[in-house]
Design an enzyme around this catalytic site. Structure first.
Site, PDB file in Angstrom:
ATOM      1  CB  VAL A  57      44.641  47.922  67.851  1.00  0.00           C
ATOM      2  CG1 VAL A  57      45.058  46.595  67.886  1.00  0.00           C
ATOM      3  CG2 VAL A  57      43.100  47.892  67.794  1.00  0.00           C
ATOM      4  N   PRO A  58      46.947  48.274  70.302  1.00  0.00           N
ATOM      5  CG  PRO A  58      47.192  47.174  72.420  1.00  0.00           C
ATOM      6  CD  PRO A  58      46.178  47.599  71.244  1.00  0.00           C
ATOM      7  CB  CYS A  59      49.532  47.321  65.943  1.00  0.00           C
ATOM      8  SG  CYS A  59      49.671  49.015  65.691  1.00  0.00           S
ATOM      9  CG  HIS A  60      53.080  49.299  70.755  1.00  0.00           C
ATOM     10  ND1 HIS A  60      51.775  50.212  70.802  1.00  0.00           N
ATOM     11  CD2 HIS A  60      53.703  48.898  71.997  1.00  0.00           C
ATOM     12  CE1 HIS A  60      51.690  49.929  71.922  1.00  0.00           C
ATOM     13  NE2 HIS A  60      52.459  49.529  72.846  1.00  0.00           N
ATOM     14  NE  ARG A  61      50.878  46.709  75.235  1.00  0.00           N
ATOM     15  CZ  ARG A  61      49.817  47.042  75.929  1.00  0.00           C
ATOM     16  NH1 ARG A  61      48.614  46.150  75.955  1.00  0.00           N
ATOM     17  NH2 ARG A  61      49.846  48.084  76.726  1.00  0.00           N
TER      18      ARG A  61
END
Length: 110
Positions: A57-61
């Site tokens: 999951v691209p939690c950095h977005r």
DNA sequence: CGCAGATGGCTAG
DNA sequence: CTAGCCATCTGCG
């Protein structure tokens, strides 16, 4: 590491929303909370901190509503934040040296 | 500009 | 079931 618990409904929504974020785009905790029909962005951050689906999951977005980076990998400052900015820069989202978003137009609602 | 309180859901006991 | 936690947000002085 035996904490492979069952993801809650909220967590699934959060991860699903993140995957719905197009490349080069970011969202905020509060905005995401509204999309999830939730009034607490804290719950969002908690789920991301746990992030049992990372790095799938691209939690950095996900950033703060103040256009600030927020945190990453369970830290609000340090090399982790630098890496988060780095990833966003590679996607086209530029940040200030202090960790502030330069293009608020990159923020979109799910 | 800085701090304290609110807020909703999650985890652990 | 209860208490504490969270990468936040908002309001007030």
């Amino acid at each position: 590491m035996k904490n492979q618990r069952t993801p809650t409904l909220f967590e699934q929504k959060i991860y699903d929303a993140l995957l719905h974020i197009p490349k080069g785009r970011v969202t905020t905790y509060k905005l995401l909370a509204q999309t999830l029909r939730c009034r607490s962005a804290q719950a969002i951050g908690q789920a991301l901190k746990r992030n049992p689906f990372a790095p799938e999951v691209p939690c950095h977005r996900v950033i703060r509503s103040d256009h600030h980076l927020g945190g990453f990998q369970g830290k609000r400052a340090g090399a982790s934040i630098r890496e988060k900015t780095r990833l966003l820069e590679q996607e086209g989202v530029l940040f200030n040296p202090e960790g502030f978003l330069i293009d608020p137009d990159r923020i979109v609602q799910i």
